[in-house]
Enzyme design. Structure first.
Site, PDB file in Angstrom:
ATOM      1  N   ALA A  71     148.933  44.262  -7.838  1.00 18.28           N
ATOM      2  CA  ALA A  71     150.188  44.840  -8.327  1.00 18.28           C
ATOM      3  C   ALA A  71     150.050  46.324  -8.653  1.00 18.28           C
ATOM      4  O   ALA A  71     150.979  47.104  -8.424  1.00 18.28           O
ATOM      5  CB  ALA A  71     150.670  44.072  -9.557  1.00 18.28           C
ATOM      6  N   TYR A  72     148.901  46.721  -9.160  1.00 16.12           N
ATOM      7  CA  TYR A  72     148.694  48.119  -9.546  1.00 16.12           C
ATOM      8  C   TYR A  72     148.743  49.035  -8.334  1.00 16.12           C
ATOM      9  O   TYR A  72     149.494  50.009  -8.290  1.00 16.12           O
ATOM     10  CB  TYR A  72     147.358  48.252 -10.276  1.00 16.12           C
ATOM     11  CG  TYR A  72     147.037  49.660 -10.724  1.00 16.12           C
ATOM     12  CD1 TYR A  72     147.766  50.274 -11.737  1.00 16.12           C
ATOM     13  CD2 TYR A  72     145.988  50.374 -10.148  1.00 16.12           C
ATOM     14  CE1 TYR A  72     147.472  51.565 -12.156  1.00 16.12           C
ATOM     15  CE2 TYR A  72     145.671  51.651 -10.565  1.00 16.12           C
ATOM     16  CZ  TYR A  72     146.419  52.243 -11.568  1.00 16.12           C
ATOM     17  OH  TYR A  72     146.120  53.527 -11.975  1.00 16.12           O
ATOM     18  N   TRP A  73     147.936  48.718  -7.317  1.00 14.04           N
ATOM     19  CA  TRP A  73     147.907  49.570  -6.122  1.00 14.04           C
ATOM     20  C   TRP A  73     149.253  49.582  -5.412  1.00 14.04           C
ATOM     21  O   TRP A  73     149.682  50.618  -4.892  1.00 14.04           O
ATOM     22  CB  TRP A  73     146.807  49.097  -5.165  1.00 14.04           C
ATOM     23  CG  TRP A  73     145.427  49.283  -5.695  1.00 14.04           C
ATOM     24  CD1 TRP A  73     145.062  50.011  -6.797  1.00 14.04           C
ATOM     25  CD2 TRP A  73     144.218  48.735  -5.160  1.00 14.04           C
ATOM     26  NE1 TRP A  73     143.698  49.942  -6.981  1.00 14.04           N
ATOM     27  CE2 TRP A  73     143.154  49.171  -5.993  1.00 14.04           C
ATOM     28  CE3 TRP A  73     143.938  47.925  -4.071  1.00 14.04           C
ATOM     29  CZ2 TRP A  73     141.825  48.820  -5.761  1.00 14.04           C
ATOM     30  CZ3 TRP A  73     142.607  47.569  -3.826  1.00 14.04           C
ATOM     31  CH2 TRP A  73     141.568  48.015  -4.660  1.00 14.04           C
TER      32      TRP A  73
END
Length: 257
Positions: A168-170
């Site tokens: 989710a972060y990337w």
């Protein structure tokens, strides 16, 4: 304009910067670096008191003023349009305008997609993507009123690491890069530089350590937060005649001076 253009000098005297996510880590280092270069800095984040992670907007603002700079601690939840608008208004009331935005507020979640709860996925999008959208939208009229300026979104080299899966972060940071690369074209006529900035290596911030799942990083892969601060100062000095529409890596940008 070109990603090979040499950056302008980092003198920000007379400029006003709004740094979202500035209570700790990269944001705090960038806020202090911009102030050291002469900018008046709004230190913006939710953290008015110590919480699960160390660092507050007031502590960062106090360090800046103790060093002879100008700073305003302003509470800001980047997921709330009302909070963002109030923080921007407070900054303009205090300093008379805004020339520079550093959109740094972020949360980390590096687990694989199949191990990601919906609430974690949504939080990454809300903070890392919608938060950048809200602060950027709010400051554009103020940069336009000053005749130009610089928008900087903090991203990550993880955007390029497709061989290491998806998280989710990337994904949220990749969306930010697409937004800013397109926005550079939209705002070129307003003399506003729009760039993304990521560490070249890993900055071991408090947030990274809390959200990295215990990943061990070799010493040679660790980058000091001051490198991000130095690179942000160089990008903050840009307008549409200089570097714009690029994704920059901190140490590479510094080396190109």
């Amino acid at each position: 304009m070109s990603d090979t253009a040499l950056p302008a000098t980092g003198d920000l005297t007379g400029k006003v910067a709004f740094v979202a996510g500035a209570s700790r880590g990269i944001g705090a280092a960038v806020a202090e670096g911009l102030a050291a270069a002469g900018a008046s800095v709004a230190v913006a984040a939710r953290s008015e008191q110590e919480g699960a992670l160390p660092g507050t907007i007031h502590a960062v603002a106090q360090r800046i003023t103790a060093a002879g700079g100008r700073a305003l601690a302003v509470q800001c939840d980047v997921t709330s349009e009302e909070s963002v608008d109030a923080a921007i208004a407070a900054t303009v009331a205090e300093f008379g305008g805004i020339d520079i935005l550093v959109a740094n507020a972020g949360v980390m979640w590096l687990a694989p997609i199949e191990k990601t709860p919906l609430k974690r996925w949504q939080l990454c999008l809300d903070v890392n993507l919608t938060g950048v959208f809200l602060v950027t939208k709010a400051v554009i009229p103020h940069l336009r009123a000053r005749g130009g300026g610089s928008l900087i979104a903090i991203t990550t080299t993880g955007v390029d690491m497709v061989d290491r899966g998806a998280n989710a972060y990337w994904i949220s940071k990749a969306a930010v890069e697409r937004m800013y690369l397109g926005l550079a074209s939209d705002l070129r006529g307003d003399n506003i530089a729009v760039n993304c900035l990521s560490p070249t290596r890993v900055v071991l911030t408090e947030g990274w350590q809390a959200g990295s799942g215990g990943r061990e990083i070799p010493p040679e892969m660790v980058e000091p937060p001051e490198a991000m601060a130095d690179a942000a100062v160089l990008l903050a000095a840009q307008n549409a005649d200089g570097i714009t529409g690029t994704v920059q890596r901190s140490e590479h940008l510094i080396a190109a001076r």
